[in-house]
Motif scaffolding. Sequence first.
Motif, PDB file in Angstrom:
ATOM      1  N   SER A  74      -3.260   4.972  -2.975  1.00  0.00           N
ATOM      2  CA  SER A  74      -4.054   5.783  -2.381  1.00  0.00           C
ATOM      3  C   SER A  74      -3.692   7.104  -3.041  1.00  0.00           C
ATOM      4  O   SER A  74      -2.701   7.394  -3.325  1.00  0.00           O
ATOM      5  CB  SER A  74      -4.214   5.946  -0.697  1.00  0.00           C
ATOM      6  OG  SER A  74      -2.602   6.340  -0.559  1.00  0.00           O
ATOM      7  N   ARG A  75      -5.005   7.790  -3.455  1.00  0.00           N
ATOM      8  CA  ARG A  75      -4.750   9.026  -4.152  1.00  0.00           C
ATOM      9  C   ARG A  75      -5.444  10.303  -3.438  1.00  0.00           C
ATOM     10  O   ARG A  75      -6.043  11.185  -4.098  1.00  0.00           O
ATOM     11  CB  ARG A  75      -5.243   8.977  -5.693  1.00  0.00           C
ATOM     12  CG  ARG A  75      -4.653   7.668  -6.408  1.00  0.00           C
ATOM     13  CD  ARG A  75      -5.187   7.126  -7.671  1.00  0.00           C
ATOM     14  NE  ARG A  75      -5.504   8.163  -8.703  1.00  0.00           N
ATOM     15  CZ  ARG A  75      -6.437   8.761  -9.215  1.00  0.00           C
ATOM     16  NH1 ARG A  75      -7.632   8.226  -8.932  1.00  0.00           N
ATOM     17  NH2 ARG A  75      -6.600   9.781 -10.064  1.00  0.00           N
ATOM     18  N   ALA A 134     -10.764   0.738   2.474  1.00  0.00           N
ATOM     19  CA  ALA A 134     -11.411   2.137   2.081  1.00  0.00           C
ATOM     20  C   ALA A 134     -12.314   2.610   3.127  1.00  0.00           C
ATOM     21  O   ALA A 134     -12.517   3.817   3.247  1.00  0.00           O
ATOM     22  CB  ALA A 134     -11.905   1.957   0.528  1.00  0.00           C
ATOM     23  N   LYS A 193       0.838  -1.286   0.121  1.00  0.00           N
ATOM     24  CA  LYS A 193       0.090  -0.023   0.109  1.00  0.00           C
ATOM     25  C   LYS A 193       1.022   1.230   0.013  1.00  0.00           C
ATOM     26  O   LYS A 193       1.968   1.352   0.895  1.00  0.00           O
ATOM     27  CB  LYS A 193      -0.888  -0.014   1.043  1.00  0.00           C
ATOM     28  CG  LYS A 193      -1.954   1.139   1.049  1.00  0.00           C
ATOM     29  CD  LYS A 193      -1.399   2.411   1.876  1.00  0.00           C
ATOM     30  CE  LYS A 193      -2.296   3.514   1.649  1.00  0.00           C
ATOM     31  NZ  LYS A 193      -1.486   4.844   2.142  1.00  0.00           N
ATOM     32  N   THR A 225      -8.923   5.633  -5.019  1.00  0.00           N
ATOM     33  CA  THR A 225      -7.878   4.501  -4.960  1.00  0.00           C
ATOM     34  C   THR A 225      -7.540   3.522  -6.319  1.00  0.00           C
ATOM     35  O   THR A 225      -8.665   3.201  -6.750  1.00  0.00           O
ATOM     36  CB  THR A 225      -7.874   3.710  -3.704  1.00  0.00           C
ATOM     37  OG1 THR A 225      -8.100   4.710  -2.532  1.00  0.00           O
ATOM     38  CG2 THR A 225      -6.636   2.772  -3.580  1.00  0.00           C
ATOM     39  N   SER A 278       1.230   5.759  -1.268  1.00  0.00           N
ATOM     40  CA  SER A 278       0.203   6.858  -2.084  1.00  0.00           C
ATOM     41  C   SER A 278       0.878   7.284  -3.213  1.00  0.00           C
ATOM     42  O   SER A 278       2.163   6.951  -3.624  1.00  0.00           O
ATOM     43  CB  SER A 278       0.609   8.019  -0.834  1.00  0.00           C
ATOM     44  OG  SER A 278       1.784   8.520  -0.980  1.00  0.00           O
TER      45      SER A 278
END
Length: 308
Positions: free
Chosen positions: A216-217, A272, A178, A222, A180
């Motif tokens: 993640s955005r 999420a 995970k 995502t 970013s």
Amino acid sequence: MTTGRVAVFAPSPQLTVTVEELDGAPDIHIHAGGQGVWQSRMIESLGVEVVLCAALGGETGRVLKHLVDVELKARDVTARNGGYVHDRRDGVRDPVVVMPADPLSRHELDDLYEMTLVEALSAGVAVLSGPAADDEPVPHSVYERLARDLGGNGCRVVVDLSGERLAAAVEGGPAVVKVSHEELVSDGLAKSDSLPDLATACERLTSSGVGAVVVSRAADDTLALVDGGFYLVASPKLSTVDTKGGGDSMTAGLAAGLAQGLSTLDSLKLGAAAGAVNVMRHGLGSGSGDVVRELVGRVRLERWEDDR
């Protein structure tokens, strides 16, 4: 009902002091903090047993031992844990003092590694978290070794790291990374934060042996690469109080889902929802499992057709 178990590797938790304002007067909060602590807290909130594997030393470490509010397996060390003081009286985090963690000695590191290996193999799912960005209590190579040793012995490893730590962990072939979109760009793994460039970075990571990649955005959907397919994940929209810690809660939800026997995609939906809940609260890694589970059904997951 508690189901599953997760071991979280957090080599050096932080002592956090935050000054808020209550009825016009300073209101001081003292907590155990750091990525692994926040992740552990959310994992437990989701009904999954968690054990935090850490090293504690110095005055900060002695205080942290009393503040960690999840199951703790700690190696007592001479190296001091780091900490910070943040002033939030004007609504934003203003760092007042930051104290870095000390590096562990060779024997302290060996003991922490051995302890983490035992706990993670017993749990079956492990999260590898990092200390504060500028702290280096353990060599980056520890993340590669843990990912490889745990994954090679049947433990599903979830990695939430960046920079050289992420690069090292990727070499160990974790089950899930995970990260970013900002970290992918700043680490030179993606040319830009456009979806095609992020997708290319995801493919590079999986070609290196990573099982699945979750990007993640911030406020945008995502991006995830799971089982060779790309997905966009839309989280429920909630009022934002503090964006800090949302990514850690997403990682916690992912790990908790895997520990409960969910598929990677269903674990991603749980993550999420957990991330969405975290940003509407002041406490990092906080939020009840009930509200997270209620929001899971409101997470939208759709295939993204790659037209590069």
